[in-house]
Design an enzyme around this catalytic site. Structure first.
Site, short mmCIF file in Angstrom:
data_model
loop_
_atom_site.label_atom_id
_atom_site.label_comp_id
_atom_site.label_asym_id
_atom_site.label_seq_id
_atom_site.Cartn_x
_atom_site.Cartn_y
_atom_site.Cartn_z
N GLY A 110 0.81 -1.22 0.00
CA GLY A 110 0.00 0.00 0.00
C GLY A 110 0.84 1.26 0.00
N ASP A 135 -7.13 -0.67 2.73
CA ASP A 135 -7.63 0.69 3.00
C ASP A 135 -8.22 1.38 1.76
OD1 ASP A 135 -6.63 0.24 5.53
OD2 ASP A 135 -4.80 1.39 5.21
N GLY A 178 -8.97 1.12 8.17
CA GLY A 178 -8.87 2.02 7.02
C GLY A 178 -7.85 3.12 7.22
O1 F6P Z 1 -2.97 -0.39 6.13
C1 F6P Z 1 -3.72 -1.50 6.52
C2 F6P Z 1 -4.07 -1.41 7.99
O2 F6P Z 1 -4.80 -2.56 8.34
C3 F6P Z 1 -4.83 -0.15 8.41
O3 F6P Z 1 -6.19 -0.23 8.11
C4 F6P Z 1 -4.53 -0.11 9.88
O4 F6P Z 1 -4.62 1.21 10.37
C5 F6P Z 1 -3.12 -0.62 9.95
O5 F6P Z 1 -2.90 -1.38 8.76
C6 F6P Z 1 -2.83 -1.49 11.14
O6 F6P Z 1 -1.46 -1.77 11.13
P1 F6P Z 1 -0.77 -2.94 11.93
O7 F6P Z 1 -1.14 -4.25 11.26
O8 F6P Z 1 0.68 -2.65 11.84
O9 F6P Z 1 -1.32 -2.91 13.32
#
Ligand code: F6P
Length: 331
Positions: A110, A135, A178
């Site tokens: 992403g 997202d 998101g």
């Molecule tokens: O970018 C994808 C995502 O799932 C977002 O929606 C969320 O804010 C973030 O990654 C969570 O990140 P991590 O998996 O590092 O907790």
């Protein structure tokens, strides 16, 4: 196809980085098999940029990517890698790419991930990005790998919550992921028939959310649902506190469920398997054509490329027509 200078088969790498997304495996499989079908060698890089910085590569054959199309997550592993953001980290990665003789790289991920891809491009690596994040905030692709499956997971959860909500005449807030982008929240709200939605791009007030939930009971509903995008103002706990402090006056009891990473763990549906396959194959074709420094995404119905320089540093904004639709259909 052989490399003109070394007279050996072209050798490319593939990695997945950032938050995993259902359909990433389809993209890996497509990169590997499309590359092999051209007579190239394809190397998998472990754990995203962390594996690039540490030089953890291994050659992949067709069977290595068999039986993964229907699986969520990423078989190559993923990581958030602060070291790769430093010059030292990037230089280490460059050294490993050189040592392994990789003359092309496909990076599936992403927004943050594609910033890294752009950095590699600026350092002269022939690199192509593939648009993948639940997202759907990435410029250069109308829809990214993982969104559809994450959305279906959220819908299944909301449908179940409605069942228990009706039994108790309760209202529910469902918080969806998101990051700073309200797309998943908005589309979840429309497709689940929620009474209200809060997205990070449009801060609102607890009074408004409470009034919209209350209006559902006034219309004769036996439950009400509000979808809250992660990072919205007000957030889930603030809304919960506000409504439950006024339970008698509002006439309903409010509960909240945070879906969180549950949304990321789904098996990919048909759409994400197709999208991953098309974008993964498209990335290899771009490299074969000598095009790099671009993101491969879906624009309209076509696999298309956008320069990484135009993709990074911005995010897609929420579609006002969808916001209006959510509002109209909730009344
Ligand atoms: O970018 C994808 C995502 O799932 C977002 O929606 C969320 O804010 C973030 O990654 C969570 O990140 P991590 O998996 O590092 O907790």
């Amino acid at each position: 196809m052989t490399d003109a200078t070394t007279n050996r088969p072209r050798r490319i790498g593939v990695l997945t980085s950032g938050g995993d997304a259902p359909g990433m495996n389809a993209a890996i499989r497509a990169v590997v098999r499309t590359g092999l079908s051209r007579g190239w060698e394809v190397y998998g890089v472990r754990d995203g940029y962390a594996g690039l910085v540490d030089g953890r590569f291994r050659p992949l054959q067709s069977r290595d990517v068999g039986g993964i199309l229907h699986r969520g997550g990423t078989v190559l592993g993923s990581a958030r890698c602060p070291e790769f953001r430093t010059q030292e980290g990037q230089q280490r990665a460059l050294g490993h790419l050189r040592d392994a003789g990789l003359d092309g790289l496909v990076v599936i991920g992403g927004n943050g991930t594609q910033t890294g891809t752009h950095a590699l491009h600026e350092l002269g690596v022939p690199v192509v990005g593939v648009a993948s994040t639940i997202d759907n905030d990435l410029l250069g692709s109308d829809i990214t790998i993982g969104v559809d499956s994450a959305l279906n997971t959220a819908l299944e959860a909301v449908d179940r919550l409605k069942t228990t909500a009706s039994s108790h005449r309760r209202a529910f807030l469902v918080e969806v992921m998101g990051r700073d982008c309200g797309y998943l929240a908005l589309v979840t709200a429309i497709a689940s028939g929620a009474e209200t939605v809060v997205v990070p791009e449009h801060p609102t007030t607890p009074e408004r959310v409470a009034a919209e939930l209350r209006a559902a009971y006034a219309r004769g509903n036996d439950h009400a649902v509000g979808i809250v995008g992660e990072g919205s103002e007000p957030g889930t706990s603030q809304l919960l506190e506000y409504c439950n402090a006024r339970q008698e006056e509002l006439g309903f009891e409010l509960r909240a469920t945070v879906l969180g990473h549950v949304q990321r763990g789904a098996a990919p549906g048909a759409f994400d398997r197709m999208l991953g396959s098309r974008l993964g194959a498209g990335a290899v074709e771009r490299l074969a054509e000598g095009e790099h420094g671009v993101l491969v995404g879906l624009l309209g119905r076509r696999v298309a490329t956008t320069p990484l320089a135009e993709v990074i540093g911005g995010t897609k904004s929420v579609d006002p027509a969808l916001l209006e639709l959510a509002d109209t259909l909730a009344s």
